[in-house]
Design an enzyme around this catalytic site. Structure first.
Site, PDB file in Angstrom:
ATOM      1  N   CYS A  44     -22.634   4.748  15.207  1.00 25.30           N
ATOM      2  CA  CYS A  44     -21.863   5.666  14.543  1.00 25.30           C
ATOM      3  C   CYS A  44     -20.756   5.086  13.680  1.00 25.30           C
ATOM      4  CB  CYS A  44     -21.104   6.761  15.497  1.00 25.30           C
ATOM      5  SG  CYS A  44     -20.648   8.173  14.916  1.00 25.30           S
ATOM      6  N   SER A  46     -17.330   5.423  12.884  1.00 28.41           N
ATOM      7  CA  SER A  46     -16.215   4.590  12.748  1.00 28.41           C
ATOM      8  C   SER A  46     -16.075   3.310  13.375  1.00 28.41           C
ATOM      9  CB  SER A  46     -15.205   5.637  13.809  1.00 28.41           C
ATOM     10  OG  SER A  46     -15.749   5.685  15.075  1.00 28.41           O
ATOM     11  N   HIS A  49     -15.588   1.120  10.257  1.00 29.45           N
ATOM     12  CA  HIS A  49     -14.275   1.254   9.776  1.00 29.45           C
ATOM     13  C   HIS A  49     -13.537  -0.049  10.607  1.00 29.45           C
ATOM     14  CE1 HIS A  49     -13.816   4.568   7.650  1.00 29.45           C
ATOM     15  NE2 HIS A  49     -14.434   5.353   8.330  1.00 29.45           N
ATOM     16  N   HIS A  65     -19.332   3.923  20.648  1.00 24.86           N
ATOM     17  CA  HIS A  65     -18.359   4.987  21.251  1.00 24.86           C
ATOM     18  C   HIS A  65     -19.419   6.300  21.492  1.00 24.86           C
ATOM     19  CE1 HIS A  65     -18.329   5.641  16.904  1.00 24.86           C
ATOM     20  NE2 HIS A  65     -18.276   6.959  17.251  1.00 24.86           N
ATOM     21  N   CYS A 171     -20.917  12.229  20.238  1.00 25.99           N
ATOM     22  CA  CYS A 171     -20.168  11.917  18.712  1.00 25.99           C
ATOM     23  C   CYS A 171     -20.593  12.618  17.509  1.00 25.99           C
ATOM     24  CB  CYS A 171     -19.702  10.424  18.600  1.00 25.99           C
ATOM     25  SG  CYS A 171     -18.274  10.203  17.257  1.00 25.99           S
TER      26      CYS A 171
HETATM   27 ZN   LIG Z   1     -18.777   8.666  16.189  1.00 26.60          ZN
END
Ligand SMILES: [Zn+2]
Ligand SMILES: [Zn+2]
Length: 378
Positions: A44, A46, A49, A65, A171
């Site tokens: 995913c 994030s 980043h 996550h 998520c």
């Molecule tokens: Zn996520």
């Protein structure tokens, strides 16, 4: 204290954007905690980043996550879960006690920040081979064969939901669903536009179809992604550009009732208020790098009575919303299988992030056993 050895994708920050597959020590669950054998972990946005240096977290970090798996061991005092339960992991492990948590806004918890890379008690159960602490990204560390989380962060799910689909509910799918249902509160017949047809954007589109929105306009720079968006429920696909607001106004008769930005790019975030009609809602779901500012037309915002909504984790209440999403999937109303483009073993995690950087693949899911996919016989 008893520990077990687990294989995990670890970011140390000393090898560029590459993750290493390391053997870590994972301590047994403590009071109120459970150990989950992870069966699927979504790749995913994030995390990217972090490993691209845009967001800072404590290192070394156990990445991932977005996870689903099976409860394998329970600590003292755990009453809601039993060994063998299938669970989806919530990455914001709010305190469950403060005014925001008890008022139905756990994402706004005043005691536990949603981006903490530690368990709610401030510690971690993971250690490296040389005894140093390793920190679970967003308190999950999903790219680890096994994880330890508080019992309230492991939400029981109907075992008929395949693990790869279930992981996404934790998520990207949950966030997209929440953005539509909790943040924008879209009702049947409203028009909507979604900028960015990646994992979260596609979840928003599927959830808009579930909510009965029409038209549903997908915007991306990739024709291939627009074609996928139409399969997920978009009625129109537009290539982004400076004249986007005029084209959306044409299709919606003056602007959409609700608009969603699912990339986290300043240029598209700044376009969003211009895509909605007077009185419409603009929901900001994508997360930009730290420290970025937006320019928005103040007169248009005030005079046209537009609402700008920041979306943290889709305003989810995981224990309420994860089972709702799972039931919609089982009823055939949310085609979540179609969101998964690629399934890979843990060893191919770096290639999965490379594909994400190139804007390829809707969603890669790391599977820890070959039978953990929606396509496999149950
Ligand atoms: Zn996520
Ligand atoms: Zn709280």
């Amino acid at each position: 204290m008893a520990t077990i050895e687990v294989r995990a994708a670890v970011y140390r920050g000393d090898n560029g954007d590459r993750l290493g597959i390391e053997q870590l020590q994972l301590a047994d669950p403590e009071h109120g905690e459970v150990r989950v054998r992870v069966r699927a972990a979504g790749v995913c946005g994030s995390d990217r980043h972090v490993i691209d240096g845009e967001w800072q977290v404590p290192l070394p970090a156990v990445m991932g996550h977005e996870a689903a798996g099976v409860v394998e061991a329970i600590g003292a005092g755990v009453r809601e879960l039993a060994v063998g339960d299938h669970v989806i992991i919530a990455w914001h492990q709010a305190c469950q006690r403060c005014a925001e948590c008890t008022g139905g806004k756990p994402w706004a918890c005043t005691r536990v920040r949603s981006n903490d890379s530690q368990l709610p008690d401030g510690t971690t159960r993971w250690h490296t081979a040389d005894g140093a602490a390793a920190w679970p990204y967003l308190a999950v560390g999903a790219m680890s064969e096994r994880i330890v989380v508080p019992d309230f962060a492991a939400i029981r799910v109907d075992p008929r939901v395949p693990f790869d689909v279930a992981s996404l509910i934790g998520c990207s799918v949950g966030t997209g669903y929440g953005a539509v249902v909790n943040n924008a509160r879209v009702v049947a017949g409203e028009s909507a536009v979604v900028v960015g047809a990646g994992g979260v954007g596609m979840s928003i589109i599927s959830s808009l179809r579930l909510a009965g929105a029409s038209p549903i306009i997908a915007v991306d720079v990739s024709e291939a992604k627009l074609a996928e968006a139409k399969r997920a429920g978009a009625t129109h696909g537009l290539i982004g550009g400076a004249d986007l607001a005029e084209r959306v106004a044409e299709l919606t008769g003056g602007g959409a009732d609700a608009a969603f930005e699912a990339i986290g790019r300043v240029a598209t975030m700044e376009q969003l208020p211009g895509l909605i009609r007077p009185g419409g809602r603009a929901v900001f779901v994508g997360l930009p790098p730290e420290g970025q500012e937006l320019r928005i037309d103040g007169l248009q915002l005030a005079y046209d009575g537009k609402t700008l909504i920041g979306s943290n984790y889709g305003g989810l209440v995981p224990a309420r919303d994860f089972p709702r999403v799972a039931q919609a999937y089982l009823a055939g109303e949310l085609p979540l299988d179609e969101l998964i483009s690629t399934r890979v073993p843990l060893e191919e995690v770096n290639e999965a992030f490379d594909a994400m950087r190139r804007g390829e693949r809707t969603r890669t899911v790391i599977v820890f056993d070959e039978d953990d996919t929606a396509g496999a016989a149950n």
